[in-house]
Every structure is written in C-alpha cells, then in structure tokens.
Design a protein around this motif. Structure first.
Motif, PDB file in Angstrom:
ATOM      1  N   LYS A 244       0.830  -1.202   0.000  1.00 36.86           N
ATOM      2  CA  LYS A 244       0.000   0.000   0.000  1.00 36.86           C
ATOM      3  C   LYS A 244       0.872   1.262   0.000  1.00 36.86           C
ATOM      4  O   LYS A 244       1.808   1.396   0.779  1.00 36.86           O
ATOM      5  N   SER A 245       0.512   2.189  -0.874  1.00 38.17           N
ATOM      6  CA  SER A 245       1.266   3.430  -0.997  1.00 38.17           C
ATOM      7  C   SER A 245       0.954   4.378   0.183  1.00 38.17           C
ATOM      8  O   SER A 245      -0.166   4.333   0.717  1.00 38.17           O
ATOM      9  N   ASN A 246       1.913   5.185   0.647  1.00 37.77           N
ATOM     10  CA  ASN A 246       3.294   5.285   0.176  1.00 37.77           C
ATOM     11  C   ASN A 246       4.060   4.022   0.568  1.00 37.77           C
ATOM     12  O   ASN A 246       4.023   3.630   1.728  1.00 37.77           O
ATOM     13  N   ALA A 247       4.790   3.438  -0.355  1.00 38.53           N
ATOM     14  CA  ALA A 247       5.387   2.130  -0.101  1.00 38.53           C
ATOM     15  C   ALA A 247       6.900   2.164  -0.307  1.00 38.53           C
ATOM     16  O   ALA A 247       7.394   2.706  -1.301  1.00 38.53           O
ATOM     17  N   ILE A 248       7.594   1.586   0.638  1.00 38.20           N
ATOM     18  CA  ILE A 248       9.039   1.397   0.564  1.00 38.20           C
ATOM     19  C   ILE A 248       9.346  -0.052   0.926  1.00 38.20           C
ATOM     20  O   ILE A 248       8.828  -0.568   1.927  1.00 38.20           O
TER      21      ILE A 248
ATOM     22  N   GLY B 274       1.750   2.420   3.439  1.00 41.48           N
ATOM     23  CA  GLY B 274       0.543   3.173   3.730  1.00 41.48           C
ATOM     24  C   GLY B 274       0.710   4.413   4.575  1.00 41.48           C
ATOM     25  O   GLY B 274      -0.262   4.876   5.176  1.00 41.48           O
ATOM     26  N   GLN B 275       1.889   4.978   4.640  1.00 42.20           N
ATOM     27  CA  GLN B 275       2.093   6.177   5.451  1.00 42.20           C
ATOM     28  C   GLN B 275       1.732   7.434   4.659  1.00 42.20           C
ATOM     29  O   GLN B 275       1.853   7.466   3.432  1.00 42.20           O
ATOM     30  N   PRO B 276       1.310   8.489   5.342  1.00 40.71           N
ATOM     31  CA  PRO B 276       0.941   9.725   4.627  1.00 40.71           C
ATOM     32  C   PRO B 276       2.120  10.401   3.939  1.00 40.71           C
ATOM     33  O   PRO B 276       1.924  11.199   3.027  1.00 40.71           O
TER      34      PRO B 276
ATOM     35  N   SER C 214       7.511   6.024   5.735  1.00 37.53           N
ATOM     36  CA  SER C 214       7.557   4.652   5.212  1.00 37.53           C
ATOM     37  C   SER C 214       9.000   4.170   5.125  1.00 37.53           C
ATOM     38  O   SER C 214       9.303   3.007   5.431  1.00 37.53           O
ATOM     39  N   THR C 215       9.899   5.061   4.728  1.00 38.96           N
ATOM     40  CA  THR C 215      11.319   4.702   4.637  1.00 38.96           C
ATOM     41  C   THR C 215      11.871   4.353   6.016  1.00 38.96           C
ATOM     42  O   THR C 215      12.589   3.351   6.179  1.00 38.96           O
TER      43      THR C 215
ATOM     44  N   ARG D  25      -0.594   1.703  -5.074  1.00 40.04           N
ATOM     45  CA  ARG D  25      -1.675   0.779  -4.720  1.00 40.04           C
ATOM     46  C   ARG D  25      -2.401   1.356  -3.516  1.00 40.04           C
ATOM     47  O   ARG D  25      -1.919   1.276  -2.388  1.00 40.04           O
ATOM     48  N   HIS D  26      -3.546   1.953  -3.760  1.00 39.40           N
ATOM     49  CA  HIS D  26      -4.298   2.614  -2.709  1.00 39.40           C
ATOM     50  C   HIS D  26      -5.277   1.643  -2.037  1.00 39.40           C
ATOM     51  O   HIS D  26      -5.661   0.655  -2.612  1.00 39.40           O
TER      52      HIS D  26
END
Length: 512
Positions: free
Chosen positions: A413-417, A431-433, A438-439, A511-512
């Motif tokens: 899920k985006s934001n995706a790292i 999935g972070q804003p 996410s990093t 990917r939302h």
C-alpha cells in the motif's frame, strides 16, 4: 382447467415437477425437446403450434413469440376489458410458466467457441415469456430456477395454488435472472467488437456465500463470484480444511495471490492486512519459507501464506508452529496436509497456479455513488528499459535484487518502501501519509540485516531527497524508483554524494 407452459434447456428434475402439475389438473403446453422428454415419461402435452395455430419457423427462432402465448400470459384476469378481449380473440390464460434459457454461459466457456455458435445460443423467446409472466405475477406463477420446483409443488399441494407473495418473489427472481443473462451477452458481444469503455456498465455476479460479518462484526456481508471466474482466483480456490473464510480473509487472500503471481521460482509470500510482511524465494520451498518468516517473524502471526509449490512435510512442520489464518498452495503432500490439518480452524486452500498468467479482467472499486474501473496492474517489468541516473551503476546482482524489490513494492500500500536483499524482503514500510515515514519504518525492520547487496524500492518518485539520504546513511547501496519528480536532481545528487546507485523505471506502482 389451468394451463402451464413448460420449455426448458435444463431438464433436471423436470419430469417429477410437471407430473405433479398434471396431477393437479394443469394442461401442459410444451415444445421441442421438452415436449419429447415429457411424453416419453408418459405426461400428456399440447404443442405450442396447436395453441398458436402457427408453425415453428426459422430453425426454431420463432415459436412462442405469438399473441396466443403472450396474450395468455399478460392478460389481467381482474380487468373486464382484458377478459373480454381474450374471449373475443379466443386467447386462453396461461397460469404457470416454467422456462430456463439456452445455455449461453456454458457455450462461451468453451475454448473453441465461435461467434456464430454463441449467437445461436442467445435465447429470445424464453426471456420474453419469462418477462411477460413475471410482469403479470398477480395472475401467473413463473419458474426459472429448478431449485424452486419442490417449494412450488408443496404450496400448490397445501393451498391449491401459489400465494401472491410467492409469485411476487418468483417474479423478482426472473428479472434478476434475465438481467444477468442479458449482461453476460452484452459483455461478450462488447468484448467481441472491442468496446473498452461502454456507455452502460453492466455487471453480474452470483452469490457464493453469506459471510458471518463484514470488515467488522456489526456489518453484514456477502461474497459474490464472477459468472465466469478466472481459475487463478479465490473464487475458484478449493478449500480443503478449516473454518469458513471471512470477509477480511478473502480480501487478504486475494492480495496475497496477486503478489505470488509475480514469481516463478519457489517463493513464499506472507501477508497481513493487505500488505506483504515477508517474501522469500529460494531453490527449495522450505528455504523460501525460512526467508519469508525471518523477514518479519512478528507480523507473520495470524497472517496469510501463499506458497507457489506443493507443500512438503518439512515446510508444513515449520508453519504448524505458528498461528496462521490461511495457507494457499498448488497442492499439499499427504503427510504435510496431515500435520497442518491438526489445527481445525486453519484454512487450507489449493489453487491452480498454472493459470496465474491468464488474461485478467478489469478490477472494480466501489465509492459512494459510483464505481471505479481500471485494468489490473499486471505490467511485465523489463529492467533493460530502466535508466541508471547516478554516477555509480548497480551490479548485475544488485539489478536482480532491485527487480525483486520492485515486484514486492508494487503490491504494498502506498506510500510504499521495500528494502530487500537478493532473496527476501528485509523491511516494508506501507501506507504512510509521507514517504520518509515509510522509509524509516522499512529501515527499522531491516536493521541488522543490511549489507552491501541490500537495495530499496519506492513505488513512486521521491518528492525530496530525504528518503535517499536516510537510506544511504543506513547502508542501502542501490535504489529503484519511478522518477518523474521536479526535484529528481536533488535525489540523484544525494545518491551520488553517498556513492550509491539509482535506477528509474519510468513507471509507478501506486496501490491505494
């Protein structure tokens, strides 16, 4: 005397049903193959031709499209003018219609079907009779589903006729049935002529199961499957063991098999709440499991596991030690199944992985007041088209690892790292804003495992250089990202400052 018109393609349980109608004094009108079957069973019938006074013509395309049929169905018994017209024209009422339709679905499911054959299996007279009878449900009982035979006979036996409530319910079922039938035809013909975005989106699904509840216990939920489901789908999976799948189980399982579809080598995918928590690949399945488990031994608890090879005993024994919700694989060795089935609630499913690359249909997402439709993200990645944008180029090993991480981040899920080494994910931030959070999450999970072959993938471009700096400061040696930010130069410069390589794909995978 009451009259029943019977004309069916599916003749299951037909003779017992019609014999009961005849016993209750119905005159049976029939045609074609249905008439032959009934007469062979000793049931006296009247031909449609004798009712209409007109022969069946055009290879059977026209036989019931006649006022003596539709007048008998649509004429209202409570309107004197209708009754008078019917008497004047010698139209006799028809009180019950039992019709099911040409097998269009079964026809187009055949791999070698041609357009002409499909068209000849489009029923015209059947839906017309059903709709006429269903419209006049105050007077006419209409039967389209063989599953209703027994209850109709029971009601006639007990009450002498069907109730208005029953006839109304049967009418609604008919319109659902003909709507679904027409939808299947419309979809098929639209695909044949290449219509990509029809002005009317017609969809039809069949009820698979009633869920105990939805996402939460206070929400009702149902599972409907596509009328023509793909073999590589949860709708077509075989459940061998365990309690019923829940609403959330189905969503998670679907997300997990989408990830597994990306890999051909022995691979294990562990998923939790729609995000991968570990992906491992190796020469043998047991090793792939070890890698997937080590990726996040905490999050895997209560997760969904997909293995793209037959499950062996050693792998099963390791999985048995954990609490898992679902295990999906092409098959299970007998001894492996015996071990896993000791947990009565563990859901064990098999799926046809040989069909994982079959052409996917569009996917739908509901929003309030509408639905979004898009192609599935099944883009085949080609690293040869990636661009090295830094002074340092990735090694061949790093490039292979970048591709592995890129496939994993595509389903996060985006934001995706995703941080990964050559054979497993090490850390996943989902999935972070904002992307830097996410990093940080991904780096935190990967801590202690980062080495010279560790890479990072980002599902979309870096809006600032902070993610690259943070990754580089924590030992990441190569990065793959789509590129396309107006500040790409800042991220590239930061990578060059730390001597790490960066490639851009030109494609993002939100990917939302």
């Amino acid at each position: 005397m009451k009259r029943a018109l019977v004309s069916v393609s599916d003749k299951k349980n037909l003779v017992p049903f019609v014999s009961k109608l005849a016993k209750y004094g119905f005159e049976i009108i029939s045609t074609g193959g249905t008439k032959r079957v009934l007469e062979e069973a000793g049931i006296e019938t009247v031909s449609v031709e004798s009712v209409t006074g007109f022969p069946e013509i055009l290879d059977g395309r026209v036989k019931t499209l006649n006022p003596f049929i539709h007048g008998g169905l649509l004429g209202r018994r409570d309107l004197p003018e209708h009754v008078a017209t019917m008497e004047k024209l010698h139209i006799k009422p028809i009180d019950l219609v039992c019709v099911n339709l040409y097998p269009f679905k079964e026809t187009i499911e055949k791999p070698d079907v041609d357009l002409e054959t499909a068209i000849e299996n489009i029923d015209i007279g059947g839906p017309s009779m059903l709709r006429s009878a269903a419209k006049n449900f105050h007077d006419v009982t209409v039967v389209v589903d063989t599953a209703d035979y027994a209850s109709i006979i029971k009601e006639i036996d007990e009450q002498g006729e069907t109730s208005l409530e029953t006839r109304a319910k049967l009418s609604a079922k008919v319109f659902r049935h003909t709507a679904a039938y027409d939808t299947l035809i419309a979809t098929y013909l639209s695909e044949q002529v290449g219509v990509e975005a029809p002005e009317k989106l017609t969809l039809t699904y069949e009820l698979e199961d009633t869920m105990r509840y939805g996402e939460n216990s206070h929400q009702k939920a149902w599972f409907y499957h596509d009328v023509l489901p793909k073999e590589y789908s949860i709708a077509n999976a075989d459940q061998l063991h365990g309690k019923k799948l829940s609403y959330n189980n189905i969503k998670d399982a679907d997300a997990a098999i989408r990830i597994a579809r990306e890999f051909s080598e022995p691979t294990v995918v562990a998923l939790k709440h729609m995000n991968p928590c570990g992906i491992g690949r190796a020469d043998k399945l047991e090793q792939a499991w070890d890698l997937a488990y080590k990726a996040d031994p905490i999050s895997i608890f209560g997760g969904v596991i997909v293995l793209n090879r037959k499950v062996d005993l050693n792998t099963a024994e390791k999985m048995h030690k954990l609490f898992l919700e679902i295990i999906i694989a092409p098959a299970f060795d007998d001894d492996a199944y015996e071990v896993l089935a000791k947990k009565k609630n563990l859901r064990l499913l098999t799926l046809n992985f040989a069909k994982k690359d079959e052409l996917m249909k569009k996917e739908l997402v509901s929003v309030m007041g509408g639905v979004l439709v898009q192609e599935q993200d099944v883009l085949q990645e080609d690293p040869q088209k990636w661009e090295v944008v830094t002074q340092t180029a990735p090694t061949q090993t790093q490039l292979q690892t970048l591709l592995f991480a890129w496939k994993a981040v595509k389903h996060t899920k985006s934001n995706a790292i995703v941080i990964a080494d050559q054979n497993r994910t090490l850390g996943i931030g989902a999935g972070q804003p904002n992307r830097i959070d996410s990093t940080k999450i991904a780096v935190k999970h990967a801590h202690g495992f980062i080495n010279d072959e560790t890479v990072m993938a980002s599902d979309a471009f870096f809006p600032m250089d902070d993610c690259v700096q943070y990754a580089a400061e924590h030992g990441i040696k190569a990065i793959v990202q789509p590129g396309g930010s107006i500040r790409d130069k800042d991220s590239i410069a930061m990578a060059d400052k730390y001597g790490i390589s960066m490639v851009t794909t030109g494609i993002r995978h939100f990917r939302h």
